[in-house]
Design an enzyme around this catalytic site. Structure first.
Site, PDB file in Angstrom:
ATOM      1  N   CYS A  73       1.648 -25.015  -1.628  1.00  0.00           N
ATOM      2  CA  CYS A  73       0.747 -25.431  -2.807  1.00  0.00           C
ATOM      3  C   CYS A  73       0.494 -27.147  -2.631  1.00  0.00           C
ATOM      4  CB  CYS A  73       1.106 -25.141  -4.113  1.00  0.00           C
ATOM      5  SG  CYS A  73      -0.247 -25.207  -5.462  1.00  0.00           S
ATOM      6  N   CYS A  99      -0.458 -28.238  -6.437  1.00  0.00           N
ATOM      7  CA  CYS A  99       0.482 -28.335  -7.176  1.00  0.00           C
ATOM      8  C   CYS A  99       1.393 -29.808  -6.826  1.00  0.00           C
ATOM      9  CB  CYS A  99       1.725 -27.356  -7.105  1.00  0.00           C
ATOM     10  SG  CYS A  99       0.789 -25.631  -7.024  1.00  0.00           S
ATOM     11  N   ASP A 100       1.668 -29.902  -5.587  1.00  0.00           N
ATOM     12  CA  ASP A 100       2.937 -30.878  -5.030  1.00  0.00           C
ATOM     13  C   ASP A 100       1.914 -31.949  -4.352  1.00  0.00           C
ATOM     14  OD1 ASP A 100       4.567 -29.195  -5.904  1.00  0.00           O
ATOM     15  OD2 ASP A 100       4.977 -28.329  -3.936  1.00  0.00           O
TER      16      ASP A 100
HETATM   17  P1  FAD Z   1       3.858 -15.163 -10.918  1.00  0.00           P
HETATM   18  O1  FAD Z   1       4.252 -16.390 -11.281  1.00  0.00           O
HETATM   19  O2  FAD Z   1       3.750 -14.943  -9.583  1.00  0.00           O
HETATM   20  O3  FAD Z   1       4.655 -14.105 -11.459  1.00  0.00           O
HETATM   21  C1  FAD Z   1       4.816 -12.647 -11.240  1.00  0.00           C
HETATM   22  C2  FAD Z   1       5.873 -12.068 -11.778  1.00  0.00           C
HETATM   23  O4  FAD Z   1       5.713 -10.792 -11.692  1.00  0.00           O
HETATM   24  C3  FAD Z   1       7.348 -12.591 -11.541  1.00  0.00           C
HETATM   25  O5  FAD Z   1       7.878 -12.873 -12.472  1.00  0.00           O
HETATM   26  C4  FAD Z   1       7.890 -11.186 -10.825  1.00  0.00           C
HETATM   27  O6  FAD Z   1       9.179 -11.102 -10.864  1.00  0.00           O
HETATM   28  C5  FAD Z   1       7.092 -10.266 -11.548  1.00  0.00           C
HETATM   29  N1  FAD Z   1       7.089  -8.973 -10.731  1.00  0.00           N
HETATM   30  C6  FAD Z   1       6.287  -8.724  -9.563  1.00  0.00           C
HETATM   31  N2  FAD Z   1       6.480  -7.455  -9.183  1.00  0.00           N
HETATM   32  C7  FAD Z   1       7.088  -6.665 -10.334  1.00  0.00           C
HETATM   33  C8  FAD Z   1       7.369  -5.524 -10.549  1.00  0.00           C
HETATM   34  N3  FAD Z   1       7.079  -4.482  -9.586  1.00  0.00           N
HETATM   35  N4  FAD Z   1       8.242  -5.247 -11.532  1.00  0.00           N
HETATM   36  C9  FAD Z   1       8.330  -6.273 -12.553  1.00  0.00           C
HETATM   37  N5  FAD Z   1       8.236  -7.470 -12.335  1.00  0.00           N
HETATM   38  C10 FAD Z   1       7.326  -7.680 -11.210  1.00  0.00           C
HETATM   39  N6  FAD Z   1       0.512 -23.899 -10.245  1.00  0.00           N
HETATM   40  C11 FAD Z   1       0.367 -24.973 -11.114  1.00  0.00           C
HETATM   41  O7  FAD Z   1      -0.715 -24.798 -11.823  1.00  0.00           O
HETATM   42  N7  FAD Z   1       0.944 -25.975 -10.947  1.00  0.00           N
HETATM   43  C12 FAD Z   1       2.008 -26.348 -10.396  1.00  0.00           C
HETATM   44  O8  FAD Z   1       2.717 -27.257 -10.049  1.00  0.00           O
HETATM   45  C13 FAD Z   1       2.266 -25.168  -9.328  1.00  0.00           C
HETATM   46  N8  FAD Z   1       3.460 -25.504  -8.482  1.00  0.00           N
HETATM   47  C14 FAD Z   1       3.710 -24.438  -7.624  1.00  0.00           C
HETATM   48  C15 FAD Z   1       4.787 -24.532  -6.788  1.00  0.00           C
HETATM   49  C16 FAD Z   1       5.098 -23.504  -5.912  1.00  0.00           C
HETATM   50  C17 FAD Z   1       6.323 -23.685  -4.991  1.00  0.00           C
HETATM   51  C18 FAD Z   1       4.304 -22.061  -5.921  1.00  0.00           C
HETATM   52  C19 FAD Z   1       4.799 -21.117  -5.150  1.00  0.00           C
HETATM   53  C20 FAD Z   1       3.241 -22.114  -7.059  1.00  0.00           C
HETATM   54  C21 FAD Z   1       3.042 -23.195  -7.671  1.00  0.00           C
HETATM   55  N9  FAD Z   1       2.003 -22.945  -8.701  1.00  0.00           N
HETATM   56  C22 FAD Z   1       1.567 -24.100  -9.274  1.00  0.00           C
HETATM   57  C23 FAD Z   1       1.200 -21.642  -8.670  1.00  0.00           C
HETATM   58  C24 FAD Z   1       1.630 -21.129 -10.046  1.00  0.00           C
HETATM   59  O9  FAD Z   1       3.053 -20.801  -9.858  1.00  0.00           O
HETATM   60  C25 FAD Z   1       0.979 -19.656 -10.115  1.00  0.00           C
HETATM   61  O10 FAD Z   1      -0.419 -19.711  -9.950  1.00  0.00           O
HETATM   62  C26 FAD Z   1       1.353 -18.955 -11.463  1.00  0.00           C
HETATM   63  O11 FAD Z   1       2.997 -18.751 -11.337  1.00  0.00           O
HETATM   64  C27 FAD Z   1       0.933 -17.487 -11.532  1.00  0.00           C
HETATM   65  O12 FAD Z   1       1.400 -16.873 -12.100  1.00  0.00           O
HETATM   66  P2  FAD Z   1       1.383 -15.423 -12.526  1.00  0.00           P
HETATM   67  O13 FAD Z   1       1.607 -15.126 -14.114  1.00  0.00           O
HETATM   68  O14 FAD Z   1       0.032 -14.533 -12.196  1.00  0.00           O
HETATM   69  O15 FAD Z   1       2.392 -14.825 -11.543  1.00  0.00           O
END
Ligand code: FAD
Ligand code: NDP
Length: 316
Positions: free
Chosen positions: A136, A139-140
């Protein structure tokens, strides 16, 4: 019987939980049980510093941010459980979710299962994750280690092009490593990359290894020419994988509408899925922005849509 069950544990799920808890819906949040594929707390648990989530002028660690979001939702009565949903039945009322042998019934469901960045699968990608390896740039990319330094971006699609162009604002040189001799990215993005003075494209090249040490992180990548088979080393301090994301939607195959890449499809300007009473938010339905703040924002939308839908069904 639950009023609303939220599947996920990232920023989208936590925000949906906060809003539905404040609407007195007493949401249950199934955030998954830690495994190779499931990470309670979501993607931010894999990063160190988050500098672009509003409200934290000094930045905050991903784990602390997630702990705060969860605590805020719990304060209003959201119940978090480390359970992974393994099967759903949305064909009948009430909606039914299965966590192994455990069955949960609910009037409404909010899906926030996120997406997972794809990596090449090299051991070194895991070894140097957050120590030069990232998926990302938004992000970084602005972190001090990359400024005025050499970084590589792997991939040839629009994501790789966007990442490379973004990184070129900070890095001294960006090398885009692509396995073929033409980009998959749209013409306009490809042209921008190719003509950018700070970007060099390494055509017909694949990364076979990432070199470095555990203290300083990435110091070089090993490239292999796909045509001649020759290998060479390219010095760099950053490695950005940009070969696509996989939305976590296998669970919903044949149940919820998805696009050709597997992202859930929601009705325009809303979080409604094709299935009555099921809403989607966060990265699982967002192939474009995929940021913590956009995930949180759409978690709010899903909670409001869900609350209004339950009211319309006279379930409160
Ligand atoms: P996610 O954060 O992907 O969470 C999904 C959740 O669903 C997880 O907890 C998982 O355990 C759960 N899950 C999945 N399948 C199931 C299931 N079958 N049953 C129960 N639970 C389940 N964004 C920024 O804005 N700033 C940053 O600095 C940044 N840094 C990042 C760094 C990295 C290394 C990465 C990979 C991403 C980064 N991002 C950043 C992007 C950001 O993390 C994502 O956009 C955000 O986390 C998405 O949120 P979400 O809630 O949609 O999903
Ligand atoms: P894509 O699937 O479009 O591209 C992935 C790229 O990674 C391809 O060039 C592919 O190579 C390469 N790749 C995949 N696997 C490997 C591997 N194992 N080793 C080496 N290279 C690999 O994914 P994107 O994330 O780039 O884009 C997804 C969708 O989102 C697209 O529809 C895109 O248009 C869209 N998007 C649009 C944006 C915009 O409009 N600004 C920004 C970002 C995404 P190959 O080409 O050889 O298959």
């Amino acid at each position: 019987m639950e009023k609303v069950v939220i599947i996920g544990g990232g920023p989208a799920a936590c925000t949906a939980a906060l809003y539905t808890a404040r609407a007195d819906l007493s949401p249950v949040v199934l955030e998954g049980e830690f495994s190779q594929d499931i990470l309670p707390g979501g993607q931010l648990m894999t990063t160190t510093e988050v500098e672009n989530f509003p409200g934290y002028p000094e930045g905050i660690s991903g784990a602390e941010l997630m702990a705060d979001l969860k605590k805020q939702a719990e304060r209003f009565g959201a119940r978090f459980e480390y359970k992974t949903v393994t099967r759903v039945n949305f064909a009948d009322r009430p909606l039914r979710l299965f966590c192994g042998e455990t069955e949960i019934s609910s009037h409404a469901v909010i899906v926030a299962t996120g997406a997972t960045a794809k990596y090449l699968g090299l051991d070194a990608e895991k070894r140097f994750l957050n120590n030069g390896v990232s998926a990302c740039a938004t992000c970084d990319g602005a972190l001090p280690r990359f400024r005025n330094n050499v970084v590589v971006v792997v991939g040839g699609g629009d994501t790789a092009a966007e990442e490379a162009l973004f990184l070129a604002n900070f890095a001294g040189r960006v090398h885009v490593i692509h396995r073929r001799d033409s980009f998959r990215a749209s013409k306009i993005m490809s042209d921008r990359v190719i003509s950018h003075p700070k970007i060099t494209v390494e055509w017909n090249s694949v990364v076979t290894d990432i070199l470095g040490d555990d203290e300083k992180g990435v110091s070089a990548v090993v490239l292999k020419d796909t045509q001649s088979g020759e290998e060479r080393t390219l010095a760099c301090v950053g490695y950005f994988a940009a070969i696509g994301h996989k939305p976590n939607t296998d669970l919903f195959a044949g149940v919820l509408d998805m696009d050709d890449a597997g992202y859930l499809v929601t009705r325009p300007d809303s979080s409604y899925t094709n299935c009555e009473g099921v809403f989607a938010c966060g990265d699982v339905q967002d192939r474009i922005y995929r940021q913590a703040i956009t995930a949180a924002g759409s978690g709010c939308m899903a909670a409001l849509d869900c609350t209004r839908w339950l009211e319309a069904q006279q379930i409160d």
